[in-house]
Scaffold this active site. Sequence first.
Site, PDB file in Angstrom:
ATOM      1  N   GLU A   1      75.040  37.430  16.907  1.00  0.00           N
ATOM      2  CA  GLU A   1      74.285  36.256  17.343  1.00  0.00           C
ATOM      3  C   GLU A   1      72.791  36.527  17.188  1.00  0.00           C
ATOM      4  O   GLU A   1      72.161  37.101  18.102  1.00  0.00           O
ATOM      5  CB  GLU A   1      74.583  35.963  18.816  1.00  0.00           C
TER       6      GLU A   1
ATOM      7  N   HIS B   1      75.392  39.345  25.924  1.00  0.00           N
ATOM      8  CA  HIS B   1      74.786  38.115  25.394  1.00  0.00           C
ATOM      9  C   HIS B   1      73.262  38.237  25.462  1.00  0.00           C
ATOM     10  O   HIS B   1      72.724  38.809  26.415  1.00  0.00           O
ATOM     11  CB  HIS B   1      75.266  36.906  26.207  1.00  0.00           C
TER      12      HIS B   1
ATOM     13  N   SER C   1      73.729  28.319  17.109  1.00  0.00           N
ATOM     14  CA  SER C   1      73.633  26.944  16.616  1.00  0.00           C
ATOM     15  C   SER C   1      74.773  26.558  15.673  1.00  0.00           C
ATOM     16  O   SER C   1      74.556  25.851  14.682  1.00  0.00           O
ATOM     17  CB  SER C   1      72.269  26.698  15.961  1.00  0.00           C
TER      18      SER C   1
ATOM     19  N   GLU D   1      71.049  36.224  26.295  1.00  0.00           N
ATOM     20  CA  GLU D   1      70.439  35.670  27.519  1.00  0.00           C
ATOM     21  C   GLU D   1      70.546  36.678  28.669  1.00  0.00           C
ATOM     22  O   GLU D   1      69.668  36.760  29.516  1.00  0.00           O
ATOM     23  CB  GLU D   1      71.098  34.322  27.867  1.00  0.00           C
TER      24      GLU D   1
ATOM     25  N   ASN E   1      81.189  29.233  24.774  1.00  0.00           N
ATOM     26  CA  ASN E   1      80.422  29.793  25.891  1.00  0.00           C
ATOM     27  C   ASN E   1      79.724  28.631  26.603  1.00  0.00           C
ATOM     28  O   ASN E   1      78.737  28.106  26.106  1.00  0.00           O
ATOM     29  CB  ASN E   1      79.397  30.798  25.339  1.00  0.00           C
ATOM     30  N   TRP E   2      80.278  28.264  27.745  1.00  0.00           N
ATOM     31  CA  TRP E   2      79.738  27.091  28.455  1.00  0.00           C
ATOM     32  C   TRP E   2      78.399  27.378  29.119  1.00  0.00           C
ATOM     33  O   TRP E   2      77.723  26.472  29.567  1.00  0.00           O
ATOM     34  CB  TRP E   2      80.728  26.630  29.531  1.00  0.00           C
ATOM     35  N   LYS E   3      78.046  28.642  29.252  1.00  0.00           N
ATOM     36  CA  LYS E   3      76.827  29.058  29.970  1.00  0.00           C
ATOM     37  C   LYS E   3      76.834  28.461  31.384  1.00  0.00           C
ATOM     38  O   LYS E   3      77.904  28.254  31.962  1.00  0.00           O
ATOM     39  CB  LYS E   3      75.581  28.664  29.177  1.00  0.00           C
TER      40      LYS E   3
ATOM     41  N   GLY F   1      70.711  28.441  20.530  1.00  0.00           N
ATOM     42  CA  GLY F   1      70.167  27.290  21.250  1.00  0.00           C
ATOM     43  C   GLY F   1      68.941  26.676  20.603  1.00  0.00           C
ATOM     44  O   GLY F   1      68.242  25.869  21.216  1.00  0.00           O
TER      45      GLY F   1
ATOM     46  N   GLY G   1      77.851  27.793  21.638  1.00  0.00           N
ATOM     47  CA  GLY G   1      77.211  27.445  22.911  1.00  0.00           C
ATOM     48  C   GLY G   1      77.152  25.932  23.070  1.00  0.00           C
ATOM     49  O   GLY G   1      78.137  25.285  23.425  1.00  0.00           O
ATOM     50  N   GLY G   2      76.000  25.365  22.766  1.00  0.00           N
ATOM     51  CA  GLY G   2      75.753  23.929  22.983  1.00  0.00           C
ATOM     52  C   GLY G   2      76.873  23.016  22.494  1.00  0.00           C
ATOM     53  O   GLY G   2      77.280  22.087  23.205  1.00  0.00           O
TER      54      GLY G   2
HETATM   55  C1  PEP Z   1      75.610  31.275  22.538  1.00  0.00           C
HETATM   56  O1  PEP Z   1      75.104  31.071  23.622  1.00  0.00           O
HETATM   57  O2  PEP Z   1      76.382  32.229  22.418  1.00  0.00           O
HETATM   58  C2  PEP Z   1      75.277  30.392  21.433  1.00  0.00           C
HETATM   59  C3  PEP Z   1      75.628  30.769  20.249  1.00  0.00           C
HETATM   60  O3  PEP Z   1      74.614  29.226  21.740  1.00  0.00           O
HETATM   61  P1  PEP Z   1      74.314  28.000  20.734  1.00  0.00           P
HETATM   62  O4  PEP Z   1      75.584  27.711  19.976  1.00  0.00           O
HETATM   63  O5  PEP Z   1      73.910  26.870  21.606  1.00  0.00           O
HETATM   64  O6  PEP Z   1      73.225  28.440  19.808  1.00  0.00           O
END
Ligand code: PEP
Length: 252
Positions: free
Chosen positions: A168, A96, A214, A98, A9-11, A174, A235-236
């Site tokens: 999640e 999600h 994470s 966010e 997930n590039w956001k 994040g 994500g990151g």
């Molecule tokens: C996400 O946004 O779905 C996510 C899991 O982010 P991160 O890996 O950065 O925690």
Amino acid sequence: MRKKIVAGNWKMNNDLNESINLISAIKKGINENNTNVDVIICPPFTSLETAYALIKNTTIKLGAQNMYYEKNGAYTGEISAGMLLSVGCEFVILGHSERRTIFGETDELINKKIKSAIQAGLKPIFCIGETLEQRERGEAFEVVDDQLKKGLYQVSNEDIKNIIIAYEPVWAIGTGKNATPEQAQEIHNYIRKQISAMYDSLTAEKLIIQYGGSVKPENSKQLMSMPDIDGALVGGACLKADSFISIINSAV
Ligand code: PEP
């Protein structure tokens, strides 16, 4: 035997040139002979069409990060399932945290989006998970159950087969603080049991449940080796080709 699925997930990261560079690096690093894991990338809307052109002869699949449930009309700024399909998307991330917290998306709205995505032929990656406060109050199971039931309201036995669930925990997204493999496994197992009760045991057995929060090369193998964890929503760590590739390789 369920196949592992790793999705990135590039956001709201990477303009068109940056997207091209990242996809080129992922393509160079990925082992195309590895059929044990499916890989999905979810760039921002503005990069989807180009991303599809770059990955269409590879095993990498394309997903979007959001959509609206209506087919078309006066919904300024929104994107429909049909539009996503027209640029090569097969998947769409829905629910999600966010979107829920920053943009106020409710379970009811997410449910409409899930049904609209499936009807159009997209496969939702449906995200659920509790906040830190909810976990500390001992409500994690209850929250996940409620999100599952509301998000999947009137989703048929046939249609659930086209959904991936991503657990999640909000406190792990994040933050650099992942759920332990045991904490994640406990909830994944619970989700599978709830799906079995809502649908049937075979459907639950086949359902892909990804963990997200994470995930990085240092913890991905341990997390994905748990019996009910069928991959990761990253994500990151998906924004750098080498860390995304190591996570993919650790799913084998
Ligand atoms: C996400 O946004 O779905 C996510 C899991 O982010 P991160 O890996 O950065 O925690």
